[in-house]
Design a protein around this motif. Sequence first.
Motif, short mmCIF file in Angstrom:
data_model
loop_
_atom_site.label_atom_id
_atom_site.label_comp_id
_atom_site.label_asym_id
_atom_site.label_seq_id
_atom_site.Cartn_x
_atom_site.Cartn_y
_atom_site.Cartn_z
N ASN A 70 0.78 -0.95 -0.07
CA ASN A 70 0.08 -0.46 -0.17
C ASN A 70 0.61 1.21 -0.15
N HIS A 71 1.73 1.70 -1.03
CA HIS A 71 2.32 2.65 -1.19
C HIS A 71 1.64 3.56 -2.32
N PRO A 72 2.12 4.73 -2.74
CA PRO A 72 1.49 5.61 -3.68
C PRO A 72 2.97 5.38 -5.13
N GLY A 73 3.44 4.62 -4.52
CA GLY A 73 5.17 4.30 -6.11
C GLY A 73 4.05 3.17 -6.23
N ILE A 74 4.53 2.72 -7.41
CA ILE A 74 4.27 1.90 -8.39
C ILE A 74 5.06 0.68 -8.15
N ASP A 75 4.25 -0.22 -7.40
CA ASP A 75 4.73 -1.82 -7.29
C ASP A 75 4.51 -3.05 -7.82
N THR A 76 5.69 -3.59 -8.85
CA THR A 76 5.18 -4.57 -9.72
C THR A 76 5.79 -5.53 -9.97
N GLU A 77 6.21 -6.49 -11.13
CA GLU A 77 6.29 -7.38 -11.15
C GLU A 77 7.08 -8.65 -10.02
N PRO A 78 5.79 -9.20 -9.04
CA PRO A 78 6.58 -9.99 -7.89
C PRO A 78 6.38 -11.20 -8.17
N VAL A 79 7.82 -11.66 -7.50
CA VAL A 79 7.85 -12.97 -7.99
C VAL A 79 8.02 -13.62 -6.75
N TRP A 80 7.30 -14.76 -6.47
CA TRP A 80 7.33 -15.63 -5.13
C TRP A 80 8.91 -16.54 -4.80
N GLY A 81 9.32 -16.31 -3.34
CA GLY A 81 10.48 -17.74 -3.35
C GLY A 81 10.14 -18.75 -2.46
N LYS A 82 10.56 -19.86 -2.70
CA LYS A 82 11.05 -20.45 -1.31
C LYS A 82 11.07 -20.37 -0.44
N PRO A 142 13.06 2.52 -9.87
CA PRO A 142 12.62 1.62 -9.16
C PRO A 142 13.99 0.52 -9.19
N GLN A 143 13.81 -0.22 -8.04
CA GLN A 143 14.54 -0.75 -7.09
C GLN A 143 13.06 -2.26 -6.81
N VAL A 144 14.42 -3.76 -6.47
CA VAL A 144 13.61 -4.34 -5.65
C VAL A 144 13.49 -4.46 -3.94
N TYR A 145 12.83 -5.04 -4.07
CA TYR A 145 11.99 -4.73 -2.95
C TYR A 145 11.59 -6.18 -2.22
N ARG A 146 12.07 -6.53 -0.79
CA ARG A 146 10.90 -8.12 -0.93
C ARG A 146 9.71 -7.36 0.42
N ILE A 147 8.94 -8.38 0.69
CA ILE A 147 8.15 -8.60 1.63
C ILE A 147 7.58 -10.02 2.27
N GLY A 148 6.82 -10.51 2.99
CA GLY A 148 6.57 -11.49 3.78
C GLY A 148 5.08 -11.99 2.57
N ALA A 149 4.80 -13.47 2.26
CA ALA A 149 3.53 -13.71 1.60
C ALA A 149 2.87 -13.25 2.61
N GLY A 162 3.57 -7.45 5.53
CA GLY A 162 4.68 -6.72 6.65
C GLY A 162 4.73 -5.68 5.75
N THR A 163 6.49 -5.18 6.49
CA THR A 163 6.89 -3.64 5.84
C THR A 163 7.63 -3.94 4.55
N PRO A 164 8.28 -4.08 3.50
CA PRO A 164 9.21 -4.05 2.43
C PRO A 164 10.37 -3.66 2.63
#
Length: 417
Positions: A277-289, A303-310, A313-315
């Motif tokens: 939930n952020h005014p920026g653009i969040d896209t291209e998610p990939v689900w890790g094991k 554009p940068q890569v972030y991580r969040i829990g499935a 939580g806080t990216p």
Amino acid sequence: MKKHVAKLTYWILITLVSLITFSHAQLKIQVTKAANNAIPIALFSADAQGNYVEQVVGADLARSGRFIALPAKSSPEPTAGPASINSDAWMQRGVQYGVFLTVRGNQISVDLMNTFSKTSMLQRVYTVNGGNERQWRKTAHQIADSIYEKILGVTGSFDTKVAYVAKNGRQYQLIVSDADGAYPSTIFNSAEPILSPAWSPNGQQVAYSSLEGKKSKIVVQDIYSGKRHVVLDLPGINGAPSWSPDGTRLVFTLSKDGNPEIYTSDVYGKNLTRLTNHPGIDTEPVWGKDNMIYFTSDRAGNPQVYRIGANGGTPVRISTSGNYNASPSISNDGRYLAVMNRGSGNGFGIAIIDLQTGATKRLTNGGKDEAPSFSSNGHMIIYANGNGGLNAVSNDGNVTQRFSSNASDVREPAWSN
């Protein structure tokens, strides 16, 4: 090096000739750079069917860029058998490995020998399930996978598939083929763009974004039956799907509320859950094991890569090198992210981020390289070169491949598990 590449190309061309005769393969693969320490390995077979298996196995190993596959006539002992190896002859030539193939009916006996010590590293009988050429070829890929693993310690990725989008004129095709380009099959045609194909963990389904009917939607399709269903076609963007490790859920981007955010649902669009939930653009998610979701966001400006829990939580920002990192792809072992990376003045290339150390390594400098996707063993990364074609690079940068096609534009590659 030129001599080694020539031998690699020889084996690949042998297989490509057979591909053209029975499958009209659209992707042809050329090793453009082999590893400096590529390992010579000799292959032997005793009959016509064994020769075919030998060609496929040899082409697989050569295509990896990590082996120099030698036909029997180019080996230190052209008529050798597992019990009659002269170690001195093999040592003088520096060829430590020999593969002996024997076909009896629908069974293939494989003996991988360390020719220096005259010991067997792999003795196994493979059964071909069915008598058609496709099944023989699949079994040959499995043999190559086992040989790769016994010598290098990591299973091969030859018995896998690649999905990609081909554009001819105004028509788009979603195509699935074997990893070596054989048996291409168009599973979906559209006059509108097809985007972001992603393989299910069991390799039987592909999720993708389609603009058919001039409306964005997420689709799941079975590659064997052709059955497909729309997961979501909500107002705005429905894009960039990726599967959960157990294959029961999807993560994707929706803009139904006005801004692109990351959501999850089951494979039918039920139990929709918003993660960001952020005014920026969040896209291209990939689900890790690791049950973490990696995604692209411009919330920090670029554009940068972030991580969040499935479960939310806080990216947390993952990418630190370069002013642009996007299109993350995670290796099966969870160790590396491949990203589309731009630094200062060097254009877009493919880089990998070590998730344990945080270190970033730039692998390519094509200027327009994008959409990376890891092979199942994490050794290779296929990507779009931005000029209508596909390339691949090894995770250490020592091997490169070029994919040519009879389509005018090939993009959006995805390698199955």
